[in-house]
Design an enzyme around this catalytic site. Structure first.
Site, PDB file in Angstrom:
ATOM      1  N   PRO A 127       0.781  -1.221  -0.014  1.00  0.00           N
ATOM      2  CA  PRO A 127      -0.074   0.192   0.026  1.00  0.00           C
ATOM      3  C   PRO A 127       0.897   1.301  -0.200  1.00  0.00           C
ATOM      4  O   PRO A 127       0.557   2.447  -0.741  1.00  0.00           O
ATOM      5  CB  PRO A 127      -0.906  -0.081   1.264  1.00  0.00           C
ATOM      6  CG  PRO A 127      -1.050  -1.535   1.615  1.00  0.00           C
ATOM      7  CD  PRO A 127       0.420  -2.443   1.001  1.00  0.00           C
ATOM      8  N   TRP A 155      -2.382  -4.201  -5.215  1.00  0.00           N
ATOM      9  CA  TRP A 155      -2.365  -4.056  -6.644  1.00  0.00           C
ATOM     10  C   TRP A 155      -1.721  -5.438  -7.435  1.00  0.00           C
ATOM     11  O   TRP A 155      -0.923  -5.338  -8.269  1.00  0.00           O
ATOM     12  CB  TRP A 155      -1.362  -2.956  -7.281  1.00  0.00           C
ATOM     13  CG  TRP A 155      -1.565  -1.725  -6.615  1.00  0.00           C
ATOM     14  CD1 TRP A 155      -0.595  -1.234  -5.927  1.00  0.00           C
ATOM     15  CD2 TRP A 155      -2.715  -0.719  -6.550  1.00  0.00           C
ATOM     16  NE1 TRP A 155      -1.152   0.096  -5.478  1.00  0.00           N
ATOM     17  CE2 TRP A 155      -2.224   0.341  -5.879  1.00  0.00           C
ATOM     18  CE3 TRP A 155      -4.055  -0.800  -7.084  1.00  0.00           C
ATOM     19  CZ2 TRP A 155      -3.446   1.294  -5.576  1.00  0.00           C
ATOM     20  CZ3 TRP A 155      -5.126  -0.026  -6.761  1.00  0.00           C
ATOM     21  CH2 TRP A 155      -4.801   1.085  -6.284  1.00  0.00           C
ATOM     22  N   ARG A 242       8.827  -7.183 -18.172  1.00  0.00           N
ATOM     23  CA  ARG A 242       8.343  -5.944 -18.700  1.00  0.00           C
ATOM     24  C   ARG A 242       8.356  -6.047 -20.446  1.00  0.00           C
ATOM     25  O   ARG A 242       7.442  -5.362 -21.044  1.00  0.00           O
ATOM     26  CB  ARG A 242       9.416  -4.778 -18.599  1.00  0.00           C
ATOM     27  CG  ARG A 242       9.318  -4.644 -17.138  1.00  0.00           C
ATOM     28  CD  ARG A 242      10.506  -3.370 -16.539  1.00  0.00           C
ATOM     29  NE  ARG A 242      10.112  -3.297 -15.067  1.00  0.00           N
ATOM     30  CZ  ARG A 242      11.141  -3.006 -14.062  1.00  0.00           C
ATOM     31  NH1 ARG A 242      12.461  -2.957 -14.644  1.00  0.00           N
ATOM     32  NH2 ARG A 242      10.785  -2.677 -13.037  1.00  0.00           N
ATOM     33  N   GLN A 335      -9.962  10.029 -31.612  1.00  0.00           N
ATOM     34  CA  GLN A 335     -10.020  11.004 -32.307  1.00  0.00           C
ATOM     35  C   GLN A 335     -10.769  10.880 -33.788  1.00  0.00           C
ATOM     36  O   GLN A 335     -11.535  11.594 -34.142  1.00  0.00           O
ATOM     37  CB  GLN A 335      -8.754  11.884 -32.349  1.00  0.00           C
ATOM     38  CG  GLN A 335      -8.830  13.325 -32.690  1.00  0.00           C
ATOM     39  CD  GLN A 335      -9.562  14.324 -31.786  1.00  0.00           C
ATOM     40  OE1 GLN A 335      -9.624  13.796 -30.644  1.00  0.00           O
ATOM     41  NE2 GLN A 335      -9.764  15.416 -32.082  1.00  0.00           N
ATOM     42  N   GLY A 338     -14.278  10.353 -33.569  1.00  0.00           N
ATOM     43  CA  GLY A 338     -15.107  11.482 -32.860  1.00  0.00           C
ATOM     44  C   GLY A 338     -16.005  11.114 -31.906  1.00  0.00           C
ATOM     45  O   GLY A 338     -15.456  10.393 -31.108  1.00  0.00           O
ATOM     46  N   GLY A 339     -16.910  11.562 -31.794  1.00  0.00           N
ATOM     47  CA  GLY A 339     -18.118  11.423 -30.684  1.00  0.00           C
ATOM     48  C   GLY A 339     -18.367   9.976 -30.579  1.00  0.00           C
ATOM     49  O   GLY A 339     -18.461   9.358 -29.409  1.00  0.00           O
ATOM     50  N   GLU A 362       4.301  -2.996 -13.705  1.00  0.00           N
ATOM     51  CA  GLU A 362       5.550  -3.771 -13.767  1.00  0.00           C
ATOM     52  C   GLU A 362       6.723  -2.577 -14.024  1.00  0.00           C
ATOM     53  O   GLU A 362       7.652  -2.743 -14.804  1.00  0.00           O
ATOM     54  CB  GLU A 362       5.429  -4.454 -14.953  1.00  0.00           C
ATOM     55  CG  GLU A 362       4.516  -5.742 -15.037  1.00  0.00           C
ATOM     56  CD  GLU A 362       4.892  -6.973 -15.541  1.00  0.00           C
ATOM     57  OE1 GLU A 362       6.122  -7.507 -15.544  1.00  0.00           O
ATOM     58  OE2 GLU A 362       4.002  -7.685 -15.808  1.00  0.00           O
ATOM     59  N   GLY A 363       6.610  -1.479 -13.139  1.00  0.00           N
ATOM     60  CA  GLY A 363       7.718  -0.423 -13.213  1.00  0.00           C
ATOM     61  C   GLY A 363       6.858   0.734 -13.792  1.00  0.00           C
ATOM     62  O   GLY A 363       6.758   0.822 -15.009  1.00  0.00           O
ATOM     63  N   THR A 364       6.647   1.714 -13.282  1.00  0.00           N
ATOM     64  CA  THR A 364       6.050   3.012 -14.009  1.00  0.00           C
ATOM     65  C   THR A 364       7.232   3.562 -14.907  1.00  0.00           C
ATOM     66  O   THR A 364       8.283   3.178 -14.720  1.00  0.00           O
ATOM     67  CB  THR A 364       5.821   4.133 -12.965  1.00  0.00           C
ATOM     68  OG1 THR A 364       7.203   4.440 -12.308  1.00  0.00           O
ATOM     69  CG2 THR A 364       4.911   3.947 -11.814  1.00  0.00           C
TER      70      THR A 364
HETATM   71  N1  CAA Z   1      19.086  -7.125 -11.737  1.00  0.00           N
HETATM   72  C1  CAA Z   1      19.908  -7.682 -10.832  1.00  0.00           C
HETATM   73  N2  CAA Z   1      20.312  -7.054  -9.771  1.00  0.00           N
HETATM   74  C2  CAA Z   1      19.787  -5.729  -9.674  1.00  0.00           C
HETATM   75  C3  CAA Z   1      18.841  -5.055 -10.585  1.00  0.00           C
HETATM   76  C4  CAA Z   1      18.589  -5.857 -11.719  1.00  0.00           C
HETATM   77  N3  CAA Z   1      17.880  -5.533 -12.633  1.00  0.00           N
HETATM   78  N4  CAA Z   1      18.745  -3.932 -10.111  1.00  0.00           N
HETATM   79  C5  CAA Z   1      19.277  -3.650  -9.162  1.00  0.00           C
HETATM   80  N5  CAA Z   1      19.924  -4.575  -8.535  1.00  0.00           N
HETATM   81  C6  CAA Z   1      20.899  -4.954  -7.576  1.00  0.00           C
HETATM   82  C7  CAA Z   1      21.830  -3.849  -7.518  1.00  0.00           C
HETATM   83  O1  CAA Z   1      23.130  -4.352  -8.077  1.00  0.00           O
HETATM   84  C8  CAA Z   1      21.977  -3.577  -5.884  1.00  0.00           C
HETATM   85  O2  CAA Z   1      22.890  -4.623  -5.624  1.00  0.00           O
HETATM   86  P1  CAA Z   1      24.255  -4.618  -4.556  1.00  0.00           P
HETATM   87  O3  CAA Z   1      23.681  -3.879  -3.359  1.00  0.00           O
HETATM   88  O4  CAA Z   1      24.429  -5.996  -4.165  1.00  0.00           O
HETATM   89  O5  CAA Z   1      25.153  -4.013  -5.365  1.00  0.00           O
HETATM   90  C9  CAA Z   1      20.720  -3.948  -5.350  1.00  0.00           C
HETATM   91  O6  CAA Z   1      19.873  -4.777  -6.471  1.00  0.00           O
HETATM   92  C10 CAA Z   1      20.073  -2.755  -5.234  1.00  0.00           C
HETATM   93  O7  CAA Z   1      19.940  -2.064  -6.261  1.00  0.00           O
HETATM   94  P2  CAA Z   1      19.582  -0.207  -6.306  1.00  0.00           P
HETATM   95  O8  CAA Z   1      20.529   0.286  -5.039  1.00  0.00           O
HETATM   96  O9  CAA Z   1      19.781   0.122  -7.772  1.00  0.00           O
HETATM   97  O10 CAA Z   1      18.043  -0.331  -5.804  1.00  0.00           O
HETATM   98  P3  CAA Z   1      16.995   0.873  -5.544  1.00  0.00           P
HETATM   99  O11 CAA Z   1      16.422   0.714  -4.382  1.00  0.00           O
HETATM  100  O12 CAA Z   1      17.668   2.061  -6.123  1.00  0.00           O
HETATM  101  O13 CAA Z   1      15.904   0.378  -6.658  1.00  0.00           O
HETATM  102  C11 CAA Z   1      14.630   0.525  -8.914  1.00  0.00           C
HETATM  103  C12 CAA Z   1      15.834   0.329  -8.147  1.00  0.00           C
HETATM  104  C13 CAA Z   1      14.939   0.368 -10.127  1.00  0.00           C
HETATM  105  C14 CAA Z   1      13.936   1.768  -8.415  1.00  0.00           C
HETATM  106  C15 CAA Z   1      13.681  -0.683  -8.311  1.00  0.00           C
HETATM  107  O14 CAA Z   1      13.325  -0.648  -6.859  1.00  0.00           O
HETATM  108  C16 CAA Z   1      12.700  -0.771  -8.987  1.00  0.00           C
HETATM  109  O15 CAA Z   1      12.690  -1.392 -10.359  1.00  0.00           O
HETATM  110  N6  CAA Z   1      11.253  -0.276  -8.814  1.00  0.00           N
HETATM  111  C17 CAA Z   1       9.992  -0.665  -9.314  1.00  0.00           C
HETATM  112  C18 CAA Z   1       9.611  -1.891  -8.892  1.00  0.00           C
HETATM  113  C19 CAA Z   1       8.455  -2.574 -10.022  1.00  0.00           C
HETATM  114  O16 CAA Z   1       8.721  -2.483 -11.125  1.00  0.00           O
HETATM  115  N7  CAA Z   1       7.172  -2.825  -9.263  1.00  0.00           N
HETATM  116  C20 CAA Z   1       6.289  -3.478 -10.291  1.00  0.00           C
HETATM  117  C21 CAA Z   1       5.613  -4.678  -9.443  1.00  0.00           C
HETATM  118  S1  CAA Z   1       4.847  -6.043 -10.283  1.00  0.00           S
HETATM  119  C22 CAA Z   1       3.451  -5.032 -10.840  1.00  0.00           C
HETATM  120  O17 CAA Z   1       3.314  -4.202 -11.591  1.00  0.00           O
HETATM  121  C23 CAA Z   1       2.018  -6.101 -10.570  1.00  0.00           C
HETATM  122  C24 CAA Z   1       1.271  -6.708 -11.470  1.00  0.00           C
HETATM  123  O18 CAA Z   1       0.624  -7.466 -10.794  1.00  0.00           O
HETATM  124  C25 CAA Z   1       1.366  -6.674 -13.139  1.00  0.00           C
END
Ligand code: CAA
Length: 378
Positions: A127, A155, A242, A335, A338-339, A362-364
């Site tokens: 949440p 979600w 994605r 568009q 139209g309507g 799956e990630g904004t």
């Molecule tokens: N692959 C492997 N490892 C990864 C990685 C990847 N793609 N991305 C990050 N890591 C690792 C990093 O190397 C790091 O490892 P170490 O600490 O060992 O060096 C660790 O993970 C932390 O990485 P970051 O510091 O980069 O992490 P962050 O907190 O800054 O977050 C982010 C990065 C990209 C913002 C991530 O949080 C993210 O992708 N957020 C979006 C989440 C998302 O997509 N949610 C969707 C949910 S599913 C859905 O939508 C529902 C549905 O039902 C359809």
């Protein structure tokens, strides 16, 4: 470089295309209005081999690669993105088990899913934290040989209907991603319940839920990977899944184009079909340009996955580009109509409502831009 599909791939594409025309399009609007998941479509998809097709052969599945999965996805989303999301989210739920699970776990959790129509789910968002996925609050505490889970997920597509749900939790709320763990929770686990989220803008045929975990116990053997691996399993999963969102977006854009062409040829204004006006022709050309570009992007990203090459950068570009391109295509299709485009009598208003979610889940697309730019600036 070869852009030719194999005979098997063309057959698969045709199978999915026929399935969309026969099983999805005729009921899509009705289930959207009823906000109900059409379970009979899930069963039929299972019968013809379009459900959970990524389950590997050693677990009894078809073991389809990402490229093939995306060929299917484009066709199913052409029919209805909401219904495609049911199947796509199941593949999303399976993927962490493929990424982080042992062969024994894959057989244990995924094997039964090849025997009857069943869904999987992926429970990461909460949440109060979606984009900041590492900040999860759902806790997992080890008690003897069992994990005890408490918290709320939000979600979650297929949430509550899935036979298996991969839940990401933390063993220490101050520990960041290093304290994360991925656990497989069966549908009938004691203390596991769900609430359906109603009144969504679009994709209403897909079930989206809040999941509640109250002292839910799962054996330690349901843990995927090691302690602290949960976050990385989630990230590696999303790097792959994605791409089917991108493929689905191309399917929506194709539908927007086809509906626009059909309408523009039939509708007359100023004494001739509106398709003869350049204003309409340019919209149609723009849609086609976006579709061709988007397809190249998702196919390249999918191909990289199948080659075992790094793909996070390309999958982020494909998902962000294709969902925005498809949003524009659906918007322009309204568009053109139209309507009439603004009311439910024609399918284009549903396309716009549905495709909005592709820019969020799956990630904004903003987070994807973070992923893309980090790669360039590191
Ligand atoms: N692959 C492997 N490892 C990864 C990685 C990847 N793609 N991305 C990050 N890591 C690792 C990093 O190397 C790091 O490892 P170490 O600490 O060992 O060096 C660790 O993970 C932390 O990485 P970051 O510091 O980069 O992490 P962050 O907190 O800054 O977050 C982010 C990065 C990209 C913002 C991530 O949080 C993210 O992708 N957020 C979006 C989440 C998302 O997509 N949610 C969707 C949910 S599913 C859905 O939508 C529902 C549905 O039902 C359809």
């Amino acid at each position: 470089m070869d852009f030719t599909l194999s005979d098997e791939q063309r057959q698969l594409q045709q199978l999915a295309r026929d399935f969309a025309r026969k099983e999805i399009i005729p009921i899509a609007s009705e289930y959207d209005q009823r906000e109900e998941l059409p379970w009979q479509v899930v069963e039929k998809a299972f019968e013809v081999g379009l459900l959970n097709a990524a389950i590997p052969e050693h677990a009894g599945g078809l073991g389809l690669g990402m490229f093939d999965e995306c060929l299917i996805g484009e066709e199913l989303a052409y029919g209805c993105m909401g219904i495609y999301t049911i199947l796509m989210a199941s593949e999303l739920g399976i993927t962490p088990i493929l990424v982080g699970g042992t062969e024994e776990q894959q057989q244990r959790f995924l094997g039964p899913m090849t025997e009857k129509a069943s869904l999987a789910a992926f429970a990461l968002s909460e949440p109060n934290n979606g984009s900041d996925a590492a900040a999860m609050h759902t806790t997992a505490v080890l008690d003897g040989d069992e994990w005890v889970i408490n918290g709320t997920k939000m979600w979650i597509s297929n949430g509550g209907m899935a036979e298996v749900t991969v839940v990401f939790a933390t063993t220490d709320r101050q520990g960041g991603h290093k304290a994360s763990v991925a656990l497989v929770v069966p549908r009938d686990a004691l203390g596991f319940s769900y609430n359906k989220i109603k009144h969504k803008m679009g994709q209403r045929a897909s079930l989206t839920s809040e999941l509640v975990f109250e002292n839910v116990r799962v054996p330690r053997g349901n843990q995927l990977g090691g302690l602290g691996d949960g976050f990385k399993i989630a990230m590696k999963t999303l790097d792959k899944t994605r791409i089917p969102v991108a493929a689905g977006s191309v399917g929506i854009a194709r539908r927007a184009l086809d509906e626009s062409v059909k309408y523009a040829k039939a509708r007359e204004a100023f004494g001739k079909p509106i398709s003869t006006f350049q204003a309409i022709q340019f919209k149609i050309a723009e849609m086609a340009m976006g579709i061709e570009t988007g397809r190249l992007m998702y196919q390249k990203a999918a191909w990289l996955v199948d080659q075992g090459q790094t793909h996070g950068f390309e999958s982020a570009i494909a998902k962000a580009y294709c969902s925005e391109m498809a949003f524009d295509a659906a918007n322009e299709a309204i568009q053109v109509h139209g309507g009439y485009g603004y009311v439910g009598e024609y399918p284009v208003e549903k396309l716009l409502r549905d495709v909005k979610l592709n820019q969020i889940y799956e990630g904004t697309n903003e987070i994807l831009r973070v992923v893309i730019s980090r790669q360039l600036l590191k």
